[in-house]
Motif scaffolding. Structure first.
Motif, short mmCIF file in Angstrom:
data_model
loop_
_atom_site.label_atom_id
_atom_site.label_comp_id
_atom_site.label_asym_id
_atom_site.label_seq_id
_atom_site.Cartn_x
_atom_site.Cartn_y
_atom_site.Cartn_z
N LEU A 136 5.35 4.00 1.12
CA LEU A 136 5.12 2.70 0.49
C LEU A 136 5.45 1.62 1.51
O LEU A 136 6.58 1.55 1.99
N THR A 137 4.46 0.79 1.83
CA THR A 137 4.66 -0.29 2.81
C THR A 137 4.42 -1.63 2.13
O THR A 137 3.33 -1.88 1.61
N ILE A 138 5.45 -2.45 2.13
CA ILE A 138 5.36 -3.81 1.61
C ILE A 138 5.36 -4.73 2.83
O ILE A 138 6.36 -4.83 3.54
N SER A 139 4.20 -5.35 3.08
CA SER A 139 4.06 -6.21 4.26
C SER A 139 4.30 -7.67 3.87
O SER A 139 3.57 -8.23 3.06
N PHE A 140 5.33 -8.23 4.47
CA PHE A 140 5.66 -9.64 4.24
C PHE A 140 5.03 -10.48 5.35
O PHE A 140 5.26 -10.22 6.53
N SER A 141 4.26 -11.47 4.96
CA SER A 141 3.69 -12.38 5.96
C SER A 141 4.71 -13.42 6.38
O SER A 141 4.62 -13.96 7.48
N GLN A 168 9.94 -15.08 9.74
CA GLN A 168 9.36 -13.99 10.50
C GLN A 168 8.53 -13.13 9.55
O GLN A 168 8.66 -13.24 8.32
N SER A 169 7.67 -12.28 10.08
CA SER A 169 6.92 -11.33 9.27
C SER A 169 7.51 -9.94 9.51
O SER A 169 8.20 -9.70 10.51
N GLY A 170 7.23 -9.02 8.58
CA GLY A 170 7.74 -7.67 8.74
C GLY A 170 7.31 -6.76 7.61
O GLY A 170 6.72 -7.20 6.63
N ASP A 171 7.60 -5.48 7.77
CA ASP A 171 7.26 -4.46 6.78
C ASP A 171 8.53 -3.81 6.24
O ASP A 171 9.41 -3.42 7.01
N LYS A 230 0.84 -1.20 0.00
CA LYS A 230 0.00 0.00 0.00
C LYS A 230 0.88 1.25 0.00
O LYS A 230 2.02 1.22 0.47
N ILE A 231 0.33 2.32 -0.56
CA ILE A 231 1.01 3.61 -0.52
C ILE A 231 0.02 4.63 0.01
O ILE A 231 -1.10 4.74 -0.49
N GLU A 232 0.42 5.32 1.08
CA GLU A 232 -0.40 6.34 1.72
C GLU A 232 0.48 7.51 2.10
O GLU A 232 1.49 7.32 2.79
N ASN A 233 0.10 8.70 1.66
CA ASN A 233 0.85 9.92 1.98
C ASN A 233 2.34 9.79 1.68
O ASN A 233 3.19 10.22 2.47
#
Length: 132
Positions: free
Chosen positions: A23-28, A47-50, A17-20
């Motif tokens: 850019l956040t890429i969320s890895f499960s 592990q999970s992370g952004d 997602k991109i907001e303001n």
């Protein structure tokens, strides 16, 4: 010195997602390889992370998620990390994202900063030993 790196190939991306301008890429699920200095043995964890890019400008469309990352480049200033990301990662300055997404177009962006924010605790998978 101990070191940890994320292996990008086959990482599971939950959302992008991109907001303001962020850019956040969320890895499960990402695979982490941990190495202890002075030892040829390594361990594999998950592990999970952004992966967060600040003041980002997309050069591609956002992929349909969930999806699989097949590798690619993450750049920060003069460094380019191919198919991996060092842990920890937090840098101000020119940053680049060029990730290969399975069965989709690459995810590409430029930014003014990048950081990796890991979630929860890493979970042990296995011990890796060099075999002759």
């Amino acid at each position: 010195m101990d070191s940890s790196t994320i292996d990008l190939p086959n990482s599971e991306i939950e959302s992008v997602k991109i907001e303001n301008g962020r850019l956040t890429i969320s890895f499960s699920r990402v695979i982490i390889i941990k190495t202890m200095s002075g030892s040829s043995e390594r361990t594999r964890w998950y592990q999970s992370g952004d992966l967060i890019f600040e003041e980002a400008e997309l050069e591609s469309s956002i992929p349909e998620c969930p999806c699989i990352c097949e590798g690619g480049d993450v750049g920060e200033n003069v460094y380019t990390y191919r198919d991996m990301i060092p842990l920890p990662l937090e840098s101000q300055g020119r940053a680049r994202c060029d990730l290969k997404i399975k069965d989709q177009e690459p995810l590409q962006a430029w930014a003014e900063g990048v950081k990796l924010a890991m979630k929860e605790r890493p979970r042990y998978i296995e011990h890796l030993r060099d075999t002759d």
